[in-house]
Design a protein around this motif. Structure first.
Motif, PDB file in Angstrom:
ATOM      1  N   ALA A  14       0.854  -1.081   0.044  1.00  0.00           N
ATOM      2  CA  ALA A  14      -0.198  -0.087   0.329  1.00  0.00           C
ATOM      3  C   ALA A  14       0.478   1.326  -0.235  1.00  0.00           C
ATOM      4  CB  ALA A  14      -1.077   0.038   1.125  1.00  0.00           C
ATOM      5  N   VAL A  15       1.626   0.848   0.851  1.00  0.00           N
ATOM      6  CA  VAL A  15       2.692   2.362   1.042  1.00  0.00           C
ATOM      7  C   VAL A  15       3.480   2.576  -0.647  1.00  0.00           C
ATOM      8  CG1 VAL A  15       4.382   3.122   2.008  1.00  0.00           C
ATOM      9  CG2 VAL A  15       3.076   2.229   3.362  1.00  0.00           C
ATOM     10  N   LEU A  16       3.911   1.782  -1.336  1.00  0.00           N
ATOM     11  CA  LEU A  16       4.451   1.316  -1.918  1.00  0.00           C
ATOM     12  C   LEU A  16       4.085   2.294  -3.598  1.00  0.00           C
ATOM     13  CD1 LEU A  16       6.624  -1.736  -2.848  1.00  0.00           C
ATOM     14  CD2 LEU A  16       7.403   0.449  -1.969  1.00  0.00           C
ATOM     15  N   LEU A  17       2.603   1.792  -3.282  1.00  0.00           N
ATOM     16  CA  LEU A  17       1.637   2.262  -4.385  1.00  0.00           C
ATOM     17  C   LEU A  17       1.015   4.127  -4.449  1.00  0.00           C
ATOM     18  CD1 LEU A  17      -1.745  -0.675  -4.061  1.00  0.00           C
ATOM     19  CD2 LEU A  17       0.135   0.351  -6.046  1.00  0.00           C
TER      20      LEU A  17
ATOM     21  N   LEU B  48     -21.333  15.737  -7.557  1.00  0.00           N
ATOM     22  CA  LEU B  48     -21.565  13.732  -8.082  1.00  0.00           C
ATOM     23  C   LEU B  48     -20.329  13.532  -9.434  1.00  0.00           C
ATOM     24  CD1 LEU B  48     -25.293  13.506  -8.982  1.00  0.00           C
ATOM     25  CD2 LEU B  48     -24.137  12.064  -7.328  1.00  0.00           C
ATOM     26  N   ASP B  49     -19.676  14.275  -9.952  1.00  0.00           N
ATOM     27  CA  ASP B  49     -18.967  14.407 -11.005  1.00  0.00           C
ATOM     28  C   ASP B  49     -17.915  13.566 -10.124  1.00  0.00           C
ATOM     29  OD1 ASP B  49     -20.181  13.495 -13.063  1.00  0.00           O
ATOM     30  OD2 ASP B  49     -19.551  15.407 -13.695  1.00  0.00           O
ATOM     31  N   THR B  50     -17.264  14.247  -9.533  1.00  0.00           N
ATOM     32  CA  THR B  50     -16.443  15.022  -8.585  1.00  0.00           C
ATOM     33  C   THR B  50     -16.161  13.784  -7.620  1.00  0.00           C
ATOM     34  OG1 THR B  50     -16.661  17.620  -8.453  1.00  0.00           O
ATOM     35  CG2 THR B  50     -15.248  16.330  -6.769  1.00  0.00           C
ATOM     36  N   GLN B  51     -17.800  13.669  -7.487  1.00  0.00           N
ATOM     37  CA  GLN B  51     -17.661  12.253  -5.895  1.00  0.00           C
ATOM     38  C   GLN B  51     -17.500  10.867  -6.634  1.00  0.00           C
ATOM     39  OE1 GLN B  51     -18.405  12.426  -2.740  1.00  0.00           O
ATOM     40  NE2 GLN B  51     -17.822  14.721  -2.532  1.00  0.00           N
ATOM     41  N   MET B  52     -17.384  11.011  -7.499  1.00  0.00           N
ATOM     42  CA  MET B  52     -17.661   9.766  -8.645  1.00  0.00           C
ATOM     43  C   MET B  52     -15.655   9.920  -9.141  1.00  0.00           C
ATOM     44  SD  MET B  52     -20.177   7.497  -9.611  1.00  0.00           S
ATOM     45  CE  MET B  52     -19.493   6.683 -10.538  1.00  0.00           C
ATOM     46  N   TYR B  53     -15.483  10.726  -9.582  1.00  0.00           N
ATOM     47  CA  TYR B  53     -13.942  10.377  -9.370  1.00  0.00           C
ATOM     48  C   TYR B  53     -13.341   9.544  -8.390  1.00  0.00           C
ATOM     49  CZ  TYR B  53      -9.013  12.115 -10.507  1.00  0.00           C
ATOM     50  OH  TYR B  53      -7.497  12.191 -10.766  1.00  0.00           O
ATOM     51  N   GLY B  54     -13.601  11.105  -7.569  1.00  0.00           N
ATOM     52  CA  GLY B  54     -12.495  10.253  -6.412  1.00  0.00           C
ATOM     53  C   GLY B  54     -13.125   9.060  -5.471  1.00  0.00           C
ATOM     54  N   PHE B  55     -14.030   8.073  -5.597  1.00  0.00           N
ATOM     55  CA  PHE B  55     -14.766   7.271  -5.599  1.00  0.00           C
ATOM     56  C   PHE B  55     -13.755   5.924  -6.737  1.00  0.00           C
ATOM     57  CE2 PHE B  55     -17.693   3.349  -5.663  1.00  0.00           C
ATOM     58  CZ  PHE B  55     -17.507   3.252  -4.790  1.00  0.00           C
ATOM     59  N   SER B  56     -13.953   6.577  -7.812  1.00  0.00           N
ATOM     60  CA  SER B  56     -13.157   5.676  -8.573  1.00  0.00           C
ATOM     61  C   SER B  56     -11.663   5.051  -8.606  1.00  0.00           C
ATOM     62  CB  SER B  56     -13.457   5.818 -10.332  1.00  0.00           C
ATOM     63  OG  SER B  56     -13.104   7.100 -10.184  1.00  0.00           O
ATOM     64  N   ARG B  57     -10.986   6.736  -8.342  1.00  0.00           N
ATOM     65  CA  ARG B  57      -9.941   6.329  -7.565  1.00  0.00           C
ATOM     66  C   ARG B  57      -9.596   5.567  -6.367  1.00  0.00           C
ATOM     67  NH1 ARG B  57      -5.681  10.383  -9.763  1.00  0.00           N
ATOM     68  NH2 ARG B  57      -4.665   9.588  -8.029  1.00  0.00           N
ATOM     69  N   GLU B  58     -10.169   5.653  -5.564  1.00  0.00           N
ATOM     70  CA  GLU B  58     -10.612   4.225  -4.122  1.00  0.00           C
ATOM     71  C   GLU B  58     -10.601   3.300  -4.380  1.00  0.00           C
ATOM     72  OE1 GLU B  58     -13.261   5.057  -1.246  1.00  0.00           O
ATOM     73  OE2 GLU B  58     -13.410   7.212  -0.521  1.00  0.00           O
ATOM     74  N   VAL B  59     -11.708   2.724  -5.474  1.00  0.00           N
ATOM     75  CA  VAL B  59     -11.607   1.663  -5.897  1.00  0.00           C
ATOM     76  C   VAL B  59     -10.653   1.204  -6.483  1.00  0.00           C
ATOM     77  CG1 VAL B  59     -13.039   0.168  -7.582  1.00  0.00           C
ATOM     78  CG2 VAL B  59     -14.420   1.693  -5.452  1.00  0.00           C
ATOM     79  N   ARG B  64      -5.540  -2.312  -6.867  1.00  0.00           N
ATOM     80  CA  ARG B  64      -4.080  -2.920  -6.717  1.00  0.00           C
ATOM     81  C   ARG B  64      -3.488  -3.502  -5.724  1.00  0.00           C
ATOM     82  NH1 ARG B  64      -1.786   3.002  -8.435  1.00  0.00           N
ATOM     83  NH2 ARG B  64      -4.167   3.783  -7.494  1.00  0.00           N
ATOM     84  N   ALA B  65      -4.260  -2.571  -4.370  1.00  0.00           N
ATOM     85  CA  ALA B  65      -3.034  -3.239  -2.994  1.00  0.00           C
ATOM     86  C   ALA B  65      -3.872  -4.270  -2.956  1.00  0.00           C
ATOM     87  CB  ALA B  65      -4.124  -2.242  -2.529  1.00  0.00           C
ATOM     88  N   GLY B  66      -4.782  -5.407  -4.019  1.00  0.00           N
ATOM     89  CA  GLY B  66      -5.005  -6.593  -3.948  1.00  0.00           C
ATOM     90  C   GLY B  66      -6.467  -7.088  -2.362  1.00  0.00           C
ATOM     91  N   LEU B  67      -7.047  -5.406  -2.494  1.00  0.00           N
ATOM     92  CA  LEU B  67      -7.805  -5.782  -1.490  1.00  0.00           C
ATOM     93  C   LEU B  67      -9.288  -6.127  -1.845  1.00  0.00           C
ATOM     94  CD1 LEU B  67      -7.042  -2.517   1.298  1.00  0.00           C
ATOM     95  CD2 LEU B  67      -6.907  -5.245   1.467  1.00  0.00           C
ATOM     96  N   ILE B  68      -9.350  -5.782  -3.071  1.00  0.00           N
ATOM     97  CA  ILE B  68     -10.747  -6.797  -4.201  1.00  0.00           C
ATOM     98  C   ILE B  68     -10.247  -7.097  -5.393  1.00  0.00           C
ATOM     99  CG2 ILE B  68     -12.790  -4.949  -2.550  1.00  0.00           C
ATOM    100  CD1 ILE B  68     -12.429  -3.707  -5.338  1.00  0.00           C
TER     101      ILE B  68
END
Lengths: 98, 98
Positions: A14-17, B48-59, B64-68
Motif C-alpha cells: 500500500a505504501v509503495l502504491l 456528483l462527478d467529483t464524488q464519482m472520480y474520487g470514488f473510482s480512485r479509491e476502488v 491494486r492493493a489486492g484488497l478486492i
C-alpha cells in the motif's frame, strides 16, 4: 506466510502504491515549475487539483482500511501540498512581473 | 488470527468501506432525482462527478492493493454509473419539456 508477514506485505504494498501515485503528481508539479517561463496554462492547475483530490481519497481509504497509519498518510499529503504551494507562489510572482 | 483470517478480515473491511462510500453517492443521486421538479442545479452535477472520480480512485487503489477483485471493483462502479446515467437522462427529459 504467517499472519504478521501477510500484514507487513499488504502495508508495504500500500505504501509503495501511494508513493508511486505521489511521485506522479510530484512530476506534474516539476514539469509546471520548469515551464514557468512559458505561458501559464489554467488547465494545468485544474489537472493538478483534480489529481490531488483523487490522491487524497486514495490515502484516506488506505488509512480507513488499516493499511497505513494516519500520520503517514498526512505526511505524504503535506509534502505534496507544500510543493504545490511553492508552484502557485512561483506562478503568482510571475504573473505580478507581467 | 491466522494468515487467511487476517486477509479475509481486511478484504471484508475494504468491501464494507467501499460500499459505504458508494451508498453516499447513491444517496446524492436519489436526492437529486427527487428534486427533479425543482430547478436544476449545475453545481450538483459537478459535485456528483467529483464524488464519482474520487470514488473510482479509491476502488482502483483497493484493486491494486489486492484488497478486492478487479471484477468486484468494476461491478460497484458500473452500478453507480447506471444510476447516474438515469439521473442525467431524467434531467435531459425535464429540460426538453421546459
Amino acid at each position: 506466510m504467517s499472519s504478521p508477514e501477510v500484514l507487513v506485505h499488504l502495508h508495504q504494498k500500500a505504501v509503495l502504491l501511494l508513493q508511486d501515485d505521489a511521485n506522479k503528481i510530484e512530476k506534474l508539479i516539476e514539469v509546471q515549475m520548469e515551464n514557468l517561463a512559458t505561458r501559464k496554462c489554467p488547465l494545468y492547475e485544474e489537472v493538478l487539483d483534480t489529481q490531488m483530490y483523487g490522491f487524497s481519497r486514495e490515502v484516506d481509504f488506505a488509512v480507513r482500511a488499516g493499511l497505513i497509519e494516519e500520520s503517514a498518510g498526512k505526511a505524504i499529503i503535506s509534502k505534496l501540498e507544500r510543493n504545490l504551494a511553492q508552484l502557485y507562489e512561483a506562478l503568482d510572482q510571475k504573473s505580478q512581473l507581467l
